[in-house]
Design a protein around this motif. Structure first.
Motif, PDB file in Angstrom:
ATOM      1  N   VAL A 140      -5.168 -14.217   5.576  1.00 34.10           N
ATOM      2  CA  VAL A 140      -4.417 -15.129   6.436  1.00 34.10           C
ATOM      3  C   VAL A 140      -2.929 -14.781   6.364  1.00 34.10           C
ATOM      4  CG1 VAL A 140      -6.082 -17.007   6.189  1.00 34.10           C
ATOM      5  CG2 VAL A 140      -4.195 -16.819   4.563  1.00 34.10           C
ATOM      6  N   ASN A 141      -2.192 -15.295   7.339  1.00 37.42           N
ATOM      7  CA  ASN A 141      -0.753 -15.055   7.444  1.00 37.42           C
ATOM      8  C   ASN A 141      -0.440 -13.555   7.434  1.00 37.42           C
ATOM      9  OD1 ASN A 141       1.709 -16.836   7.604  1.00 37.42           O
ATOM     10  ND2 ASN A 141       2.408 -15.409   6.045  1.00 37.42           N
ATOM     11  N   VAL A 142      -1.169 -12.815   8.261  1.00 39.14           N
ATOM     12  CA  VAL A 142      -0.978 -11.360   8.342  1.00 39.14           C
ATOM     13  C   VAL A 142       0.343 -11.077   9.062  1.00 39.14           C
ATOM     14  CG1 VAL A 142      -1.928  -9.202   9.197  1.00 39.14           C
ATOM     15  CG2 VAL A 142      -3.467 -11.005   8.383  1.00 39.14           C
ATOM     16  N   MET A 143       1.185 -10.263   8.439  1.00 36.11           N
ATOM     17  CA  MET A 143       2.471  -9.903   9.031  1.00 36.11           C
ATOM     18  C   MET A 143       2.687  -8.402   8.908  1.00 36.11           C
ATOM     19  SD  MET A 143       5.019 -13.049   7.929  1.00 36.11           S
ATOM     20  CE  MET A 143       6.304 -12.483   9.035  1.00 36.11           C
ATOM     21  N   ASP A 144       3.023  -7.767  10.044  1.00 33.11           N
ATOM     22  CA  ASP A 144       3.319  -6.334  10.092  1.00 33.11           C
ATOM     23  C   ASP A 144       4.818  -6.129  10.234  1.00 33.11           C
ATOM     24  OD1 ASP A 144       0.650  -5.713  10.019  1.00 33.11           O
ATOM     25  OD2 ASP A 144       0.447  -5.584  12.184  1.00 33.11           O
ATOM     26  N   GLU A 145       5.322  -5.116   9.557  1.00 36.08           N
ATOM     27  CA  GLU A 145       6.698  -4.676   9.800  1.00 36.08           C
ATOM     28  C   GLU A 145       6.774  -4.096  11.209  1.00 36.08           C
ATOM     29  OE1 GLU A 145       9.635  -4.661   8.794  1.00 36.08           O
ATOM     30  OE2 GLU A 145       9.852  -4.621   6.621  1.00 36.08           O
ATOM     31  N   LYS A 146       7.724  -4.548  12.001  1.00 36.75           N
ATOM     32  CA  LYS A 146       7.846  -4.063  13.373  1.00 36.75           C
ATOM     33  C   LYS A 146       8.586  -2.740  13.449  1.00 36.75           C
ATOM     34  CE  LYS A 146       7.737  -8.719  15.344  1.00 36.75           C
ATOM     35  NZ  LYS A 146       8.458  -9.726  16.173  1.00 36.75           N
ATOM     36  N   GLU A 147       9.299  -2.391  12.393  1.00 35.20           N
ATOM     37  CA  GLU A 147      10.089  -1.168  12.405  1.00 35.20           C
ATOM     38  C   GLU A 147       9.659  -0.240  11.282  1.00 35.20           C
ATOM     39  OE1 GLU A 147      14.191  -2.099  12.093  1.00 35.20           O
ATOM     40  OE2 GLU A 147      14.236  -3.385  13.858  1.00 35.20           O
ATOM     41  N   THR A 148       9.839   1.051  11.524  1.00 37.56           N
ATOM     42  CA  THR A 148       9.651   2.041  10.471  1.00 37.56           C
ATOM     43  C   THR A 148      10.795   1.920   9.476  1.00 37.56           C
ATOM     44  OG1 THR A 148       8.575   3.554  11.994  1.00 37.56           O
ATOM     45  CG2 THR A 148       9.493   4.503   9.975  1.00 37.56           C
ATOM     46  N   ARG A 149      10.466   1.904   8.211  1.00 38.06           N
ATOM     47  CA  ARG A 149      11.479   1.798   7.170  1.00 38.06           C
ATOM     48  C   ARG A 149      11.611   3.118   6.423  1.00 38.06           C
ATOM     49  NH1 ARG A 149      14.452  -2.639   8.431  1.00 38.06           N
ATOM     50  NH2 ARG A 149      13.089  -4.446   8.799  1.00 38.06           N
ATOM     51  N   THR A 150      12.838   3.469   6.085  1.00 40.38           N
ATOM     52  CA  THR A 150      13.083   4.649   5.270  1.00 40.38           C
ATOM     53  C   THR A 150      13.265   4.214   3.828  1.00 40.38           C
ATOM     54  OG1 THR A 150      14.188   5.759   7.124  1.00 40.38           O
ATOM     55  CG2 THR A 150      14.548   6.669   4.925  1.00 40.38           C
ATOM     56  N   PHE A 151      12.406   4.683   2.944  1.00 38.42           N
ATOM     57  CA  PHE A 151      12.455   4.317   1.540  1.00 38.42           C
ATOM     58  C   PHE A 151      12.998   5.467   0.714  1.00 38.42           C
ATOM     59  CE2 PHE A 151       9.347   1.379   3.203  1.00 38.42           C
ATOM     60  CZ  PHE A 151       9.467   0.239   2.414  1.00 38.42           C
ATOM     61  N   ILE A 152      13.860   5.133  -0.224  1.00 35.93           N
ATOM     62  CA  ILE A 152      14.242   6.040  -1.294  1.00 35.93           C
ATOM     63  C   ILE A 152      13.883   5.336  -2.600  1.00 35.93           C
ATOM     64  CG2 ILE A 152      16.094   7.163  -0.006  1.00 35.93           C
ATOM     65  CD1 ILE A 152      18.081   5.375  -1.481  1.00 35.93           C
ATOM     66  N   GLN A 153      13.969   6.039  -3.691  1.00 35.94           N
ATOM     67  CA  GLN A 153      13.571   5.449  -4.964  1.00 35.94           C
ATOM     68  C   GLN A 153      14.360   4.173  -5.250  1.00 35.94           C
ATOM     69  OE1 GLN A 153      14.503   7.718  -8.401  1.00 35.94           O
ATOM     70  NE2 GLN A 153      13.216   6.512  -9.770  1.00 35.94           N
ATOM     71  N   GLY A 154      13.630   3.099  -5.557  1.00 34.59           N
ATOM     72  CA  GLY A 154      14.252   1.831  -5.901  1.00 34.59           C
ATOM     73  C   GLY A 154      14.505   0.908  -4.731  1.00 34.59           C
ATOM     74  N   LYS A 155      14.290   1.386  -3.489  1.00 35.64           N
ATOM     75  CA  LYS A 155      14.550   0.549  -2.319  1.00 35.64           C
ATOM     76  C   LYS A 155      13.328  -0.305  -2.004  1.00 35.64           C
ATOM     77  CE  LYS A 155      15.895   0.650   2.557  1.00 35.64           C
ATOM     78  NZ  LYS A 155      16.321   1.488   3.700  1.00 35.64           N
ATOM     79  N   SER A 156      13.577  -1.560  -1.618  1.00 36.03           N
ATOM     80  CA  SER A 156      12.493  -2.450  -1.232  1.00 36.03           C
ATOM     81  C   SER A 156      12.734  -2.992   0.170  1.00 36.03           C
ATOM     82  CB  SER A 156      12.359  -3.613  -2.222  1.00 36.03           C
ATOM     83  OG  SER A 156      13.569  -4.341  -2.320  1.00 36.03           O
TER      84      SER A 156
END
Length: 389
Positions: A140-156
């Protein structure tokens, strides 16, 4: 945790921006969120050649026992054990959850984020999907990120206002006081070659780094002296104040004067202070592996988050059964949350062996709350019960 097969393919230029890539990933995971469309940095600039790209789908379910006993203040958070694709164990992720909002603007909500703990690739492009699993086993309460995210180490990245906190407290959501969070990640990265554009950036910036290192070594126009023990290190207020809010406040407190200031820095060895200062000038740290513990302490003291991340990565690589207990104490004392999450995960996986070490006795005798956190139990109960993840 469920990791799906990896697609390692070479994408030609015209394919990178086409819908065909979406079709590729759809065959891997019909219900997965769309794959990140941005892959320009994986291409070899100007050559027309293509770079190998790996696509991962990772699904992870995290059960939090005694959820109602988790932090209730805004900014409090808990971190899940680390998880990774089966095909790439060096790509480590974890979930970060704030039961009452991570910031003041999200107070009253459950905040939910995915954090990249470590990866062979300097950048990972990802799309996220979160949901909660109720007591009937329904998502329940399914939520998708609408944008592509760029991750580097330690980023949330994730959702500041995932769901109202009051709704999570409902018996329908909590099964015996346990909350289950499900996370699905589609991640794309270049696992063989770092992006060429990074090489160009390093080359361009290297002249500036070299000039600043010369400035630090020659002490030209230095206007303050830091004193540690019998050693005096001459530096520039503008550089240290711009890099560290702690030094900025310290210099402001001392005020202005015609003579060079001398400021005593207690509780730190001269050689460690010299390395910290050089890092603030150049971004380089010498002999990190030999001094990562002391530098971690210094990075927390002077609010140097990038240096702290380097220290955490160095210490993660050295976690063993013998030092795991002492490492988790160190990480807790100095706010090294990535190191702490990794070490807790390591202890849970090797709990029988770790319990035989001298460090475990110290952990049990002087850090009872931390032992309870490792086993996901409230402090009032025994910590012998195995964790549920």
């Amino acid at each position: 945790m469920r990791a799906h097969p990896t697609a390692s393919v070479a994408f030609p230029d015209q394919f990178i921006h086409s819908p065909a890539l979406q079709l590729l990933v759809a065959t891997m995971a019909v219900s997965a969120p769309p794959v990140p469309p941005r892959y320009d940095s994986f291409l070899c600039a100007g050559s027309g050649a293509s770079a190998p790209v790996s696509v991962y789908r990772v699904c992870y379910a995290w059960t939090i026992p005694n959820f109602r006993l988790c932090g209730t203040s805004t900014g409090d958070y808990v971190i899940s054990p680390c998880f990774s694709p089966e095909e790439d164990r060096q790509m480590l992720w974890c979930i970060k959850l704030s039961p009452n909002g991570f910031t003041e603007s999200s107070e009253g909500y459950l905040s939910l984020y995915a954090m990249l703990v470590d990866s062979k690739s300097p950048e990972v492009f990802a799309r996220l999907r979160f949901c909660l699993r109720n007591n009937r086993g329904e998502d329940v309460n399914v939520m998708d990120e609408k944008e592509t995210r760029t991750f580097i180490q330690g980023k949330s990245c994730g959702f500041d206002k995932f769901i109202l906190r009051d709704l999570v407290q409902d018996e329908e959501m909590l099964r015996g006081g346990k909350l289950t969070v499900c996370c699905e990640i589609i991640a794309v990265c270049d696992t063989e070659n770092p992006p060429r554009r990074e090489i160009r950036e390093i080359t361009t910036d290297q002249h500036l780094v070299d000039d600043l290192e010369v400035l630090f070594d020659t002490k030209t126009f230095s206007d303050v002296a830091l004193v540690a023990g019998d050693t005096e290190i001459k530096v520039h207020q503008a550089i240290l104040g711009g890099r560290s809010p702690v030094f900025s406040a310290l210099f402001e407190k001392e005020g202005k004067g015609e003579d060079m200031k001398r400021i005593k820095i207690h509780g730190i060895r001269p050689d460690i202070l010299e390395r910290v200062c050089r890092y603030m000038y150049t971004g380089k740290i010498h002999d990190l592996e030999l001094h990562d513990k002391e530098l971690l302490v210094a990075s927390e003291r002077f609010f140097l988050e990038t240096l702290k991340a380097k220290c955490e990565r160095s210490l993660i690589a050295k976690v063993t059964i013998q030092n795991a207990a002492n490492t988790v104490i160190l990480a807790t004392n100095y706010g090294a949350n990535i190191l702490k999450a990794y070490t807790i995960d390591f202890i849970r996986a090797h709990v029988v062996e770790v319990r035989q070490t001298a460090g475990w006795l110290t952990l049990v005798d002087f850090h009872t709350l931390l032992v309870c956190e490792i086993f996901n139990e409230p402090a009032s109960k025994s910590s012998s019960k195995e964790t549920v993840v």
